[in-house]
Design an enzyme around this catalytic site. Structure first.
Site, PDB file in Angstrom:
ATOM      1  N   GLU A  26     -61.952  18.835 -18.849  1.00 16.80           N
ATOM      2  CA  GLU A  26     -62.987  19.822 -18.515  1.00 16.80           C
ATOM      3  C   GLU A  26     -63.882  20.155 -19.713  1.00 16.80           C
ATOM      4  OE1 GLU A  26     -61.149  23.178 -16.560  1.00 16.80           O
ATOM      5  OE2 GLU A  26     -61.248  22.143 -14.640  1.00 16.80           O
ATOM      6  N   GLU A  98     -58.835  17.309  -9.190  1.00 19.75           N
ATOM      7  CA  GLU A  98     -57.988  18.491  -8.999  1.00 19.75           C
ATOM      8  C   GLU A  98     -58.540  19.321  -7.848  1.00 19.75           C
ATOM      9  OE1 GLU A  98     -57.320  20.977 -12.417  1.00 19.75           O
ATOM     10  OE2 GLU A  98     -56.986  19.284 -13.759  1.00 19.75           O
TER      11      GLU A  98
END
Length: 441
Positions: A26, A98
């Site tokens: 991320e 995810e």
């Protein structure tokens, strides 16, 4: 760059690896760095594609697969973003890396309604992804609960993001994934069917999770209804959750002397109340109730008595439910839901033949407290004392506290071959023995 090199060299012979993640988790775009990590992965392994875990839409696409953490679903919003809204290049592969996770942390000892909602959120995401087209796949966050740092988790340094707990005891959501295969029969019911767990004593929204061709439902030994995969509203999942929508079953009209139209309206009213209660009735249910009053002279008291007879058992002995999963014309699994009259330990080691070679061997042992019908008791929180005989040792404390009716421990070899046993004592005084064989090179 060194981390990427080490990762590929260490794991490239593992057949389970399908994609190399070459971005820091991320992180923001950094073309100079990620062009190089992408190049390193391809040089060391030209058989696999590259990706990277993003939270950014339309970011710089330097890898083979655009990978994105899609946490859009909150129980109401759609299960996933459309591919065109996320990736800058719709002609190239897109993977959801995810979903779910922190959006709805769930413990094995949460309420039944919470555990059911957790399962449904996973179903919502999977069904949406399969319905989109053009999405290569989705990784749900995550498989197991895990320890974490003090600034995260639920105040006990545990993230309850998994579909299993840390000892690999499955939560309800795990059954949804298990049901998508055809080899092993799966049948789970989202409820204990105990009236004290539900508002007003009504069953509420109860789901069947199964990969069977048919699931037959019985109440008190009487057949109620058969459910089929096509009854699931999740049309993109091969085996989606199925809502139980009938608690009355056939034969009420004959028993009560109701003509067909009266029976239809009574059945509609009772089953609606079983699922949603009687406080805020929609127009069609109010219309059915009005017809019963005007046409057949029924009164609210009649509905109350019929509800007690066919739906609830307030003040009476519970009748219990039986569910049968039918595959290829035969019953392959049965689940019985009835009040717990006897409880006992269920112990499941991941393997019982331990082989000590260059190092010691370890077996993970799952522990559950179950009722007489094999159902885990989700609100049992007792202690289990542990000891061993023979050439094995316990890793960790000698007392296991079951949370949500489950827990676990680990045993390791002690350098000697022979027969061994893990002996478990529950608070009720019951003893259970799990036997092992230790082999040594």
């Amino acid at each position: 760059m060194k981390n990427t090199e080490d990762m590929v060299l260490q794991y490239r012979n593992h057949p389970s690896v399908i994609l190399w993640g070459v971005r820091i988790n991320e992180s923001q775009d950094d073309d100079r760095l990620y062009e190089k990590t992408n190049e390193i992965a391809h040089e060391l392994d030209d058989s696999r594609q590259t990706g990277g875990v993003r939270y950014l839409k339309k970011s710089h696409f330097l890898e083979d697969v655009y990978t994105y953490n899609d946490f859009r679903h909150d129980g109401i919003d759609p299960g996933c973003e459309k591919k065109k809204n996320v990736t800058p290049d719709e002609d190239r592969p897109y993977l959801i890396s995810e979903c779910n996770g922190h959006m709805y942390p769930t413990k094995t000892f949460d309420s039944e309604a919470h555990r059911t909602e957790h399962m449904l959120r996973h179903a919502n995401v999977l069904d949406a992804v399969l319905g989109e087209g053009g999405i290569s796949g989705v990784f749900s966050w995550c498989m197991f609960d895990y320890n974490t740092h003090p600034d995260f988790g639920s105040g006990d340094r545990i993230c309850y993001h998994g579909v299993m707990d840390m000892y690999r005891n499955p939560k309800l959501a795990a059954s949804l994934y298990a049901a998508q295969q055809e080899e092993d029969p799966v049948l789970e019911i989202s409820s204990s069917m105990d009236i004290g767990e539900h508002p007003s004593g009504n069953p509420g929204l109860v789901y069947i999770i199964s990969n069977a061709d048919e699931v037959r439902m019985y109440k008190g030994g009487d057949f109620v209804k058969s459910y089929y995969p096509s009854d699931s509203p999740y049309k993109n999942l091969k085996h989606g959750p199925i809502l139980i929508d009938d608690y009355v079953g056939p034969g009420m009209g004959e028993i009560e002397g109701f003509p067909p139209k009266q029976e239809k309206d009574v059945r509609m009213l009772l089953n609606y109340g079983a699922l949603y209660g009687y406080q805020r009735l929609p127009g069609r249910i109010k219309a059915a109730a009005l017809r019963l009053m005007l046409r057949y002279g029924m009164r609210p008291k009649d509905a109350y008595l019929l509800n007690s007879k066919y739906i609830g058992n307030w003040g009476d002995a519970a009748k219990g439910y039986r569910f049968e999963a039918v595959k290829d014309g035969r019953v392959v699994r049965t689940v019985v839901k009835a009040p717990a009259e006897k409880i006992g330990l269920y112990v499941h080691p991941d393997h019982t033949v331990l082989k000590e070679e260059t190092s010691y061997d370890v077996s993970s042992v799952r522990i559950e407290m179950r009722d007489q019908n094999g159902n885990r008791l989700p609100f049992y929180n007792g202690a289990v004392s542990l000891k061993t005989n023979g050439p094995i040792e316990i890793i960790g404390p000698k007392t296991a506290v079951l949370r949500g009716g489950c827990g676990g421990t680990y045993v390791k070899t002690a350098g000697v071959r022979g027969e061994a046993a893990l002996i478990l004592h529950a608070e009720q005084g019951e003893e259970t023995v799990c036997r092992f064989t230790v082999e040594k090179a």
